[in-house]
Design a protein around this motif. Structure first.
Motif, PDB file in Angstrom:
ATOM      1  N   LEU A   5      73.510  27.949 -46.279  1.00 30.81           N
ATOM      2  CA  LEU A   5      73.401  29.108 -45.387  1.00 30.81           C
ATOM      3  C   LEU A   5      72.608  28.731 -44.141  1.00 30.81           C
ATOM      4  N   ASN A   6      71.691  27.799 -44.309  1.00 35.34           N
ATOM      5  CA  ASN A   6      70.926  27.308 -43.167  1.00 35.34           C
ATOM      6  C   ASN A   6      71.309  25.863 -42.900  1.00 35.34           C
ATOM      7  N   GLY A   7      71.380  25.511 -41.633  1.00 41.71           N
ATOM      8  CA  GLY A   7      71.731  24.140 -41.316  1.00 41.71           C
ATOM      9  C   GLY A   7      71.900  23.970 -39.825  1.00 41.71           C
ATOM     10  N   PRO A   8      72.343  22.778 -39.449  1.00 41.38           N
ATOM     11  CA  PRO A   8      72.374  22.466 -38.008  1.00 41.38           C
ATOM     12  C   PRO A   8      73.327  23.345 -37.196  1.00 41.38           C
ATOM     13  N   GLN A   9      74.342  23.932 -37.846  1.00 35.31           N
ATOM     14  CA  GLN A   9      75.311  24.693 -37.066  1.00 35.31           C
ATOM     15  C   GLN A   9      74.975  26.184 -36.957  1.00 35.31           C
ATOM     16  N   LEU A  56      87.168  33.446 -33.689  1.00 30.50           N
ATOM     17  CA  LEU A  56      87.186  32.681 -32.437  1.00 30.50           C
ATOM     18  C   LEU A  56      85.966  31.764 -32.352  1.00 30.50           C
ATOM     19  N   CYS A  57      84.855  32.244 -32.872  1.00 26.77           N
ATOM     20  CA  CYS A  57      83.637  31.429 -32.910  1.00 26.77           C
ATOM     21  C   CYS A  57      83.890  30.146 -33.692  1.00 26.77           C
ATOM     22  N   VAL A  58      84.600  30.244 -34.807  1.00 25.62           N
ATOM     23  CA  VAL A  58      84.869  29.054 -35.618  1.00 25.62           C
ATOM     24  C   VAL A  58      85.750  28.075 -34.852  1.00 25.62           C
ATOM     25  N   MET A  59      86.869  28.585 -34.280  1.00 25.08           N
ATOM     26  CA  MET A  59      87.780  27.599 -33.690  1.00 25.08           C
ATOM     27  C   MET A  59      87.352  27.149 -32.294  1.00 25.08           C
ATOM     28  N   TRP A  60      86.738  28.023 -31.550  1.00 25.44           N
ATOM     29  CA  TRP A  60      86.325  27.649 -30.193  1.00 25.44           C
ATOM     30  C   TRP A  60      84.906  27.054 -30.216  1.00 25.44           C
ATOM     31  N   GLY A  61      83.974  27.817 -30.777  1.00 21.64           N
ATOM     32  CA  GLY A  61      82.582  27.393 -30.741  1.00 21.64           C
ATOM     33  C   GLY A  61      82.316  26.156 -31.569  1.00 21.64           C
ATOM     34  N   LEU A  62      82.864  26.133 -32.792  1.00 22.07           N
ATOM     35  CA  LEU A  62      82.577  24.995 -33.658  1.00 22.07           C
ATOM     36  C   LEU A  62      83.547  23.853 -33.418  1.00 22.07           C
ATOM     37  N   CYS A  63      84.827  24.185 -33.225  1.00 24.45           N
ATOM     38  CA  CYS A  63      85.830  23.116 -33.210  1.00 24.45           C
ATOM     39  C   CYS A  63      86.365  22.821 -31.806  1.00 24.45           C
ATOM     40  N   GLY A  64      85.971  23.624 -30.807  1.00 24.04           N
ATOM     41  CA  GLY A  64      86.333  23.284 -29.435  1.00 24.04           C
ATOM     42  C   GLY A  64      87.732  23.667 -28.993  1.00 24.04           C
ATOM     43  N   MET A  65      88.401  24.554 -29.744  1.00 22.49           N
ATOM     44  CA  MET A  65      89.745  24.981 -29.333  1.00 22.49           C
ATOM     45  C   MET A  65      89.671  26.398 -28.782  1.00 22.49           C
ATOM     46  N   LEU A 199      79.870  33.585 -45.717  1.00 18.43           N
ATOM     47  CA  LEU A 199      80.761  32.487 -46.090  1.00 18.43           C
ATOM     48  C   LEU A 199      80.988  31.539 -44.916  1.00 18.43           C
ATOM     49  N   LEU A 200      81.149  32.122 -43.719  1.00 16.80           N
ATOM     50  CA  LEU A 200      81.359  31.260 -42.555  1.00 16.80           C
ATOM     51  C   LEU A 200      80.111  30.432 -42.256  1.00 16.80           C
ATOM     52  N   ARG A 201      78.940  31.004 -42.510  1.00 13.20           N
ATOM     53  CA  ARG A 201      77.706  30.229 -42.320  1.00 13.20           C
ATOM     54  C   ARG A 201      77.695  29.025 -43.249  1.00 13.20           C
ATOM     55  N   VAL A 202      78.053  29.272 -44.520  1.00 16.34           N
ATOM     56  CA  VAL A 202      78.096  28.162 -45.482  1.00 16.34           C
ATOM     57  C   VAL A 202      79.111  27.121 -45.017  1.00 16.34           C
ATOM     58  N   LEU A 203      80.261  27.610 -44.584  1.00 19.99           N
ATOM     59  CA  LEU A 203      81.316  26.704 -44.130  1.00 19.99           C
ATOM     60  C   LEU A 203      80.847  25.876 -42.930  1.00 19.99           C
ATOM     61  N   ALA A 204      80.168  26.549 -41.996  1.00 18.18           N
ATOM     62  CA  ALA A 204      79.744  25.869 -40.763  1.00 18.18           C
ATOM     63  C   ALA A 204      78.765  24.737 -41.063  1.00 18.18           C
ATOM     64  N   ASN A 205      77.935  24.920 -42.076  1.00 23.01           N
ATOM     65  CA  ASN A 205      76.929  23.897 -42.378  1.00 23.01           C
ATOM     66  C   ASN A 205      77.383  22.918 -43.447  1.00 23.01           C
ATOM     67  N   SER A 206      78.598  23.114 -43.934  1.00 29.03           N
ATOM     68  CA  SER A 206      79.096  22.224 -44.979  1.00 29.03           C
ATOM     69  C   SER A 206      79.624  20.945 -44.341  1.00 29.03           C
ATOM     70  N   THR A 281      78.845  29.024 -29.955  1.00 33.10           N
ATOM     71  CA  THR A 281      78.538  28.032 -30.978  1.00 33.10           C
ATOM     72  C   THR A 281      77.788  28.616 -32.165  1.00 33.10           C
ATOM     73  N   ASP A 282      77.467  29.891 -32.092  1.00 27.82           N
ATOM     74  CA  ASP A 282      76.659  30.427 -33.185  1.00 27.82           C
ATOM     75  C   ASP A 282      77.252  31.715 -33.754  1.00 27.82           C
ATOM     76  N   LEU A 283      77.374  31.749 -35.072  1.00 25.25           N
ATOM     77  CA  LEU A 283      77.992  32.897 -35.739  1.00 25.25           C
ATOM     78  C   LEU A 283      77.134  34.148 -35.598  1.00 25.25           C
ATOM     79  N   THR A 284      75.833  33.991 -35.768  1.00 30.28           N
ATOM     80  CA  THR A 284      74.954  35.156 -35.685  1.00 30.28           C
ATOM     81  C   THR A 284      74.993  35.751 -34.283  1.00 30.28           C
TER      82      THR A 284
END
Lengths: 354, 240
Positions: A5-9, A56-65, A199-206, A281-284
């Motif tokens: 739940l906590n991590g670099p992303q 959109l945060c997942v695909m744009w912010g995290l993955c750059g699309m 769940l997305l937080r866990v995914l982002a830091n996995s 880049t941040d879900l929160t």
């Protein structure tokens, strides 16, 4: 898994953050006790859109699309639910088929479109252009479906006027199914949003999230570390787009109507504005910022819709010019600065690309 | 003994320009093989062909007994190749530790990740900078960080494209020692290099490229003693 739940992303971490988050959730849970059910239903409306913003945060912010296609998948989900709900009628069985069928259809559409774009090596600004083209094509197509020949079973598509009269979502409950409206819908939205966010937080830091960030930063380097970059991009695109489908279903069920205008250009720009303003880049930050913008937009719309649109445009321009990483992320970092000296910043000024 | 990496008559043309033509190269297990040659000899192109960034116009590439000519770069990496590219290409916006983490998470059990990170940070003399963004490191440190990311994959063949470019002589010497230590641990190394002193320090075999072709091959002593090699470096036209 909980340690992810906590991590670099994810920016928000530490005890203070989680206490605040729990307080917000508690306030959201007790809110219906102090409000009129009609207002609770309207409040739930704001939560509906946050799913597609997180996508959109997942695909744009995290993955750059940068996808301009969130309302494309929103529309597919919404219309598919409308058609299914009209054909299948009331009841939990219809809900399950309608909800999952519509979201699956949005996900499938994303898989097909994403496959051709990503494996066709479309990236950067062209990714946005292609997704926008599909979005506009769908909006135009649905706009000309006024004739009686545009019907699926009993479900007429109705052109610009859109579909209406579909039954809302309902869930089985002790003593008969409960129709998800007003307070009941609100609680389902709060629960769904909380679960999605966590769940997305866990995914982002996995491991998966680490690869997404690597792909965003330098796809070629990521591939030379042995990652099948295109597969990761496709998964992120399908996930983010399916979340737009979820928003579409919820929106259609909430108001029992959907029109092509919720797909077209002004609507399609909205998720990008929410997420850019918040900090992609941040879900929160996305969750909080999107909610604030929706409330603000709605408040302004009551007085003048044009003003609201102009303000949104101005906010986007201000974000790009002054805080490219997003206002909410910027404020979050200011708040966290004294406490986070020893930890690595999640982002750098180098990332400040619009 | 079959070679770990076997490049057979590989060619690459860009439009009408032939960057690499009919190049043969074989790297035996346990070697530190240096690829040298004047600018424009096709060394970096050959590297990109080996790792799969470019598809060859002709010829074949075999790695660990498998034909990888058509394999995607990530598949070659999964098979045991790893590359440090010419310009340091680390994830500049991410912390140093996360850079290593992303490379390490491939082969490392989650409970051992942190220990492995520490070990690599120490090896690379980056422990004090673990929390810094990779983009804030000096050029030399970025070069080392990228070498660290490349070796984090525990490759059987480590490809280094100019590992000492832009390094001070002190840093260059350290890099050479690091490479020798990795080689002693069983890693085969193929390096593109300009710095002949560095090549002398590390190489067990040398291949010289010139104008897109294999020009000479041998031990360091043989290559250094070969007058025609000196000629191509000094730009004297080579007779025959």
């Amino acid at each position: 898994m909980l340690n992810l739940l906590n991590g670099p992303q994810t920016m928000g971490r530490g005890r203070v953050f989680w206490i605040c988050a729990a307080l917000v959730l508690a306030a959201a849970l007790v809110y219906p006790a102090f409000a009129d059910p009609y207002d609770v239903g309207n409040f739930g409306y704001f939560l509906i859109w946050i799913f597609m913003a997180l996508g959109l945060c997942v695909m744009w912010g995290l993955c750059g699309m940068l996808s301009f296609g969130q309302t494309f998948f929103f529309g597919i989900g919404g219309y598919a639910y409308g058609v299914l709900a009209i054909i299948l009628g009331n009841g939990p069985a219809a809900t399950i088929v309608g909800l999952f069928g519509a979201v699956a259809l949005a996900g499938l559409a994303a898989a097909v479109l994403g496959y051709f774009m990503i494996y066709g090596r479309i990236s950067g600004v062209f990714f946005g252009i292609v997704t926008l083209s599909f979005t506009l094509a769908l909006a135009f197509f649905l706009g000309q479906t006024a004739g009686p020949e545009w019907a699926i079973g009993r479900a007429r598509l109705n052109g610009f006027n859109g579909m209406q009269g579909m039954s809302p979502l309902s869930v089985p409950w002790f003593g008969g199914p409960v129709v998800l409206e007003e307070t009941a819908l609100y609680y389902v939205l709060v629960a769904g949003l909380t679960a999605t966010y966590l769940l997305l937080r866990v995914l982002a830091n996995s491991r998966f999230g680490n690869v997404l960030v690597a792909v965003r930063e330098d796809p070629e380097r990521a591939e030379l570390l042995g990652y099948d970059v295109r597969r990761y991009q496709l998964i992120a695109f399908v996930l983010g787009s399916a979340l737009a489908g979820v928003s579409g279903v919820l929106y259609t069920s909430w108001g029992q109507f959907i029109t092509p205008s919720s797909i077209g250009l002004p609507a399609a720009a909205m998720p990008i504005i929410w997420v850019a303003f918040s900090g992609r880049t941040d879900l929160t930050a996305t969750l909080v910022g999107t909610f604030l913008l929706l409330v603000g937009f709605q408040t302004l719309t009551i007085y003048s819709q044009e003003t609201a649109l102009v303000v949104m445009g101005a906010l986007l321009a201000a974000t790009i010019l002054f805080v490219p990483r997003g206002f909410v992320v910027g404020i979050g970092e200011l708040l966290a600065r004294p406490r986070r000296k020893r930890l690595a910043p999640a982002l750098s000024p180098d990332d400040a690309r619009p | 003994m079959t070679a770990l990496l076997q490049v057979g008559r590989v060619s690459k043309t860009f439009g009408g320009f032939s960057a690499v033509s009919d190049v043969d190269l074989s790297v035996e297990e346990g070697e530190i093989h240096c690829l040298i040659g004047p600018n424009g000899a096709g060394k970096s192109t050959l590297f990109k062909l080996i790792v799969g960034t470019y598809a060859p116009t002709g010829g074949h590439i075999r790695f660990r007994g498998q034909d990888v000519t058509q394999a995607k770069p990530f598949a070659r990496v999964q098979l045991g190749m790893s590359i440090k590219r010419q310009a340091p290409s680390v994830f500049k916006a991410l912390p140093v530790r996360q850079n290593l983490h992303i490379a390490l998470q491939h082969h490392t059990a989650p409970d051992r990740l942190e220990r492995e990170e520490e070990r690599l940070l120490e090896l690379l003399a980056l422990s004090a900078d673990a929390a810094k963004l990779a983009g804030q490191l000096s050029h030399g440190q970025q070069q080392w960080l990228e070498i660290g990311m490349a070796i984090a994959l525990k490759p059987t063949l480590l490809l280094l494209d100019e590992p000492t470019a832009g390094l001070s002589s002190e840093e260059t010497r350290h890099t050479g020692e690091l490479i020798k230590r990795l080689n002693a641990g069983g890693m085969t190394v193929l390096a593109v290099e300009h710095d002949m002193a560095f090549v002398r320090q590390i190489a067990t075999a040398v291949t010289v490229m010139h104008l897109g072709r294999t020009f000479a091959r041998g031990s360091v002593e043989e290559i250094v003693a070969d007058p025609s090699v000196a000629e191509i470096y000094l730009g004297v036209p080579h007779a025959g």
